[in-house]
Design a protein around this motif. Structure first.
Motif, PDB file in Angstrom:
ATOM      1  N   ASP A 196       0.874  -1.188  -0.008  1.00 32.57           N
ATOM      2  CA  ASP A 196       0.075  -0.054   0.089  1.00 32.57           C
ATOM      3  C   ASP A 196       0.817   1.203   0.056  1.00 32.57           C
ATOM      4  O   ASP A 196       0.275   2.470  -0.291  1.00 32.57           O
ATOM      5  CB  ASP A 196      -1.002  -0.248   1.417  1.00 32.57           C
ATOM      6  N   HIS A 197       2.111   0.906   0.092  1.00 35.15           N
ATOM      7  CA  HIS A 197       2.940   2.261   0.219  1.00 35.15           C
ATOM      8  C   HIS A 197       4.176   2.196  -0.717  1.00 35.15           C
ATOM      9  O   HIS A 197       4.717   3.505  -1.138  1.00 35.15           O
ATOM     10  CB  HIS A 197       3.928   2.431   1.721  1.00 35.15           C
ATOM     11  N   VAL A 198       4.455   1.248  -1.234  1.00 37.90           N
ATOM     12  CA  VAL A 198       5.645   1.174  -2.224  1.00 37.90           C
ATOM     13  C   VAL A 198       5.114   0.299  -3.335  1.00 37.90           C
ATOM     14  O   VAL A 198       4.790  -0.751  -3.184  1.00 37.90           O
ATOM     15  CB  VAL A 198       6.819   0.419  -1.736  1.00 37.90           C
ATOM     16  N   ARG A 199       4.841   0.999  -4.531  1.00 37.35           N
ATOM     17  CA  ARG A 199       4.300   0.164  -5.831  1.00 37.35           C
ATOM     18  C   ARG A 199       5.086   0.287  -7.114  1.00 37.35           C
ATOM     19  O   ARG A 199       5.743   1.623  -7.119  1.00 37.35           O
ATOM     20  CB  ARG A 199       2.975   0.546  -6.025  1.00 37.35           C
ATOM     21  N   ASN A 200       4.999  -0.389  -7.982  1.00 39.47           N
ATOM     22  CA  ASN A 200       5.522  -0.406  -9.289  1.00 39.47           C
ATOM     23  C   ASN A 200       7.084  -0.188  -9.187  1.00 39.47           C
ATOM     24  O   ASN A 200       7.651   0.825 -10.004  1.00 39.47           O
ATOM     25  CB  ASN A 200       4.926   0.892  -9.839  1.00 39.47           C
ATOM     26  N   LYS A 201       7.852  -1.041  -8.506  1.00 39.83           N
ATOM     27  CA  LYS A 201       9.280  -1.204  -8.455  1.00 39.83           C
ATOM     28  C   LYS A 201       9.547  -2.403  -7.634  1.00 39.83           C
ATOM     29  O   LYS A 201       8.819  -2.984  -7.223  1.00 39.83           O
ATOM     30  CB  LYS A 201       9.697   0.370  -7.422  1.00 39.83           C
ATOM     31  N   LYS A 202      10.800  -2.397  -7.877  1.00 40.53           N
ATOM     32  CA  LYS A 202      11.615  -3.549  -7.357  1.00 40.53           C
ATOM     33  C   LYS A 202      12.336  -3.079  -6.045  1.00 40.53           C
ATOM     34  O   LYS A 202      12.955  -2.021  -6.038  1.00 40.53           O
ATOM     35  CB  LYS A 202      12.584  -4.479  -8.194  1.00 40.53           C
ATOM     36  N   ALA A 203      12.067  -3.495  -5.026  1.00 41.42           N
ATOM     37  CA  ALA A 203      12.568  -3.044  -3.587  1.00 41.42           C
ATOM     38  C   ALA A 203      13.510  -4.032  -2.925  1.00 41.42           C
ATOM     39  O   ALA A 203      13.018  -5.094  -2.922  1.00 41.42           O
ATOM     40  CB  ALA A 203      11.579  -2.318  -2.920  1.00 41.42           C
ATOM     41  N   ARG A 204      14.465  -3.671  -2.125  1.00 39.83           N
ATOM     42  CA  ARG A 204      15.211  -4.708  -1.196  1.00 39.83           C
ATOM     43  C   ARG A 204      14.852  -4.262  -0.107  1.00 39.83           C
ATOM     44  O   ARG A 204      15.239  -3.159   0.382  1.00 39.83           O
ATOM     45  CB  ARG A 204      16.627  -4.582  -1.761  1.00 39.83           C
ATOM     46  N   VAL A 205      14.158  -5.285   0.633  1.00 44.08           N
ATOM     47  CA  VAL A 205      13.495  -4.845   1.905  1.00 44.08           C
ATOM     48  C   VAL A 205      14.164  -5.953   3.212  1.00 44.08           C
ATOM     49  O   VAL A 205      14.165  -7.154   2.827  1.00 44.08           O
ATOM     50  CB  VAL A 205      12.054  -5.030   2.055  1.00 44.08           C
ATOM     51  N   LEU A 206      14.462  -5.273   4.292  1.00 41.51           N
ATOM     52  CA  LEU A 206      14.760  -5.999   5.607  1.00 41.51           C
ATOM     53  C   LEU A 206      13.441  -6.125   6.289  1.00 41.51           C
ATOM     54  O   LEU A 206      13.075  -4.760   6.688  1.00 41.51           O
ATOM     55  CB  LEU A 206      16.029  -5.550   6.385  1.00 41.51           C
ATOM     56  N   VAL A 207      13.212  -7.173   6.899  1.00 39.71           N
ATOM     57  CA  VAL A 207      12.092  -7.255   7.647  1.00 39.71           C
ATOM     58  C   VAL A 207      12.662  -7.701   8.932  1.00 39.71           C
ATOM     59  O   VAL A 207      13.144  -9.003   9.109  1.00 39.71           O
ATOM     60  CB  VAL A 207      10.906  -8.127   7.138  1.00 39.71           C
TER      61      VAL A 207
END
Length: 559
Positions: free
Chosen positions: A319-330
């Motif tokens: 809902d906050h980041v769209r239309n991209k490839k993101a590298r995410v630490l959870v």
């Protein structure tokens, strides 16, 4: 009602009778259920007890543990028998699931949660489990069991009973999830729990785990029915980042235990859980579980496969980041473990999001909220001037342990907390002074070190590549701790240079509109709500080095 049914109900009622203080009379803890009243009337020869064909199975009472058929028997009575195995209601094992509705149970170390999501709805329904557990509003129920007298209590009632007794020699069975997260799952049924937890020496850790899950399942089923859904709605269950043998054995055990829990929940009057279930009746339910059909359990549609807690918690990212490839630490900072993982997210403008775990990046750290509980108790004891390790310190620590979760929550939410230990001291503690305690600062450094290690294991150059968006998501009960959030004010050092992660709020849009009661504790609800999504983030194959362009393989060209 059959005569054996009446005997079991009456035995359960008698187990709740205790001697009064005058030494001459007796008292009964809690109210009598309708089933117990029917049993007393039948045994007294006053009435037969027919049943309406439309009476819901889930509210027919403890008589389900022996029979689902009610008659007007007036047989002569014999002595109440010793209970061996209860008769279980097994409809859950053959129930056909509605493919358009998903639930998710987040069996937590400190608190448990659940949510359900209909495919044609834009938001899930966080289930108000406490309404079913104690009759008061609330989305979380304590993961606690307490045994006293002849009864077993669960959730808030377990907390209340332990406080009422105020016996320093007694302990609650708190954090049952640690049977799976920290202990060896293969060992949980090998010996009874200690006498401090179970003076009757009746139950193993596995027994108490299954009984708590049955209580949790009963609360979940009751609230699903309140929303017009089947109590056998198909459900996923969330697990930490277990690996190897633990993943296989603990996940398999938890799935079976949740199915057994549904069977027990269907066999017990929902009202009984709040009043306390007798030790003998509880054991009779457990004794019957090995007779369940293994093939039906394996093929049941009621409990599906697990979902990883980090993936469920990250659902709101879309809902906050769209239309991209993101590298995410959870980072999921829970009560028993802190779970970490690094992922390449593919977030299309429309459609289902995908996540590729970075190879070797997922891990679980056995340091989390429970460690802060220990540090806070130690801090209070030291502030009081009581020598650590003395008999007085031990008594104070046991007194504090009963309410330490609430004490800690008040401290971090309000900024200070008043602590009173009768016959010892009164004091006020502030969040700032506790945050400066060496044990607490070391805890923060440990979490920060694990985050850096997660980035390193994922390939630090994946997070330092030019033009790449890098984010971090915090979830779990510890997501708001200042010493955790402050870690992201500075970059994390790695072998490929410093890595800065933008801390993104993964609260989904639906939660922002759901009301203050949901929003205030959403980090605790993130896993159950995200895990119930019909469009759950799809986990794909692992990746490693994304800085290199895919190698093109040349081959013959066919025309």
């Amino acid at each position: 009602m059959e005569i054996d049914t009446a005997r079991i109900l009456t035995a359960n009622l008698l187990d709740r009778v205790s001697a009064a203080s005058d030494g001459r009379t007796y008292r009964l803890d809690g109210a009598i259920t309708q089933g117990e009243l029917d049993a007393l009337n039948l045994l007294a020869g006053r009435a037969s007890v027919p049943v309406s064909p439309s009476e819901p199975r889930a509210t027919q009472g403890l008589d389900h543990a022996t029979s689902v058929t009610r008659t007007s028997e007036t047989n002569s009575l014999a002595a109440v028998p010793i209970i061996g195995k209860a008769k279980l209601e097994t409809a859950a094992l053959v129930a056909e699931a509605d493919p358009t509705v998903f639930a998710c149970i987040d069996f937590g170390t400190a608190f448990s949660k659940a949510a359900v999501w209909k495919s044609d709805d834009s938001r899930p329904i966080p289930l108000d489990l406490e309404q079913a557990g104690s009759g008061t509003p609330g989305f979380t129920i304590p993961s606690s069991v307490y045994i006293t007298g002849n009864s077993v209590f669960f959730g808030h009632r377990a907390l209340e009973e332990s406080r009422r007794e105020n016996n320093p020699a007694r302990e609650r069975f708190d954090s049952p999830k640690q049977c799976l997260s920290i202990d060896d799952p293969d060992d949980i049924d090998r010996e009874s729990v200690g006498v401090a937890i179970d003076p009757s020496q009746t139950f193993t850790r596995g027994d108490l785990l299954r009984l708590y899950l049955a209580y949790l399942t009963s609360c979940t089923a009751e609230r699903m029915e309140a929303h017009g859904l089947s109590r056998h709605t198909q459900r996923r269950f969330a697990i930490p980042v277990w690996r190897g043998k633990q993943l296989e054995s603990a996940s398999s055990l938890l799935r079976r235990s949740l199915l057994e829990a549904q069977v027990i929940a269907d066999s017990v009057d929902p009202e009984v859980w709040g009043k306390g279930i007798s030790i003998s009746f509880a054991k009779s339910l457990l004794n019957a579980l090995p007779d369940l059909d293994a093939e039906l359990i394996a093929n049941s549609e009621t409990v599906l496969d697990h979902v990883l807690e980090p993936m469920a918690a990250a659902a709101g990212l879309t809902d906050h980041v769209r239309n991209k490839k993101a590298r995410v630490l959870v980072a999921d900072i829970g009560a028993g473990t802190s779970d970490f993982g690094a992922y390449q997210f593919v977030l299309p403008a429309a459609g289902r999001a995908r996540a590729h775990p970075f190879l070797n990046s997922e891990s679980a750290l056995k340091q989390a909220g429970n460690r802060l509980d220990e540090f806070l108790i130690r801090f209070i004891v030291e502030r009081s001037g009581t020598p650590v390790g003395s008999d007085a310190a031990v008594r104070i620590a046991k007194f504090l342990m009963r309410d330490i979760r609430e004490t800690k929550q008040t401290l971090f939410t309000v900024g200070s907390v008043f602590v009173s230990i009768p016959d010892f001291f009164d004091m006020t503690i502030t969040r700032d002074e506790f945050s400066q305690d060496p044990h607490v600062t070391q805890f923060g450094r440990t979490i920060g070190g694990q985050i850096a290690k997660t980035i390193e294991n994922a390939g630090a150059k994946n997070f330092t590549e030019d033009g790449v968006s890098t984010y971090a998501i915090l979830t779990g009960g510890g997501a708001g701790l200042p010493m955790i959030r402050d870690l992201f004010n500075a970059p994390f050092p790695t072998s490929s240079g410093d890595v800065s992660l933008r801390l993104v709020d993964a609260t989904p849009d639906w939660a922002l509109d759901a009301g203050d009661d949901v929003l205030a504790i959403f980090p605790q609800l993130a896993v159950s709500s995200g895990g119930s999504s019909p469009d759950l983030i799809e986990v794909r194959s692992s990746v490693s080095d994304l800085t290199q362009a895919p190698r093109r393989v040349w081959g013959p060209r066919w025309t």
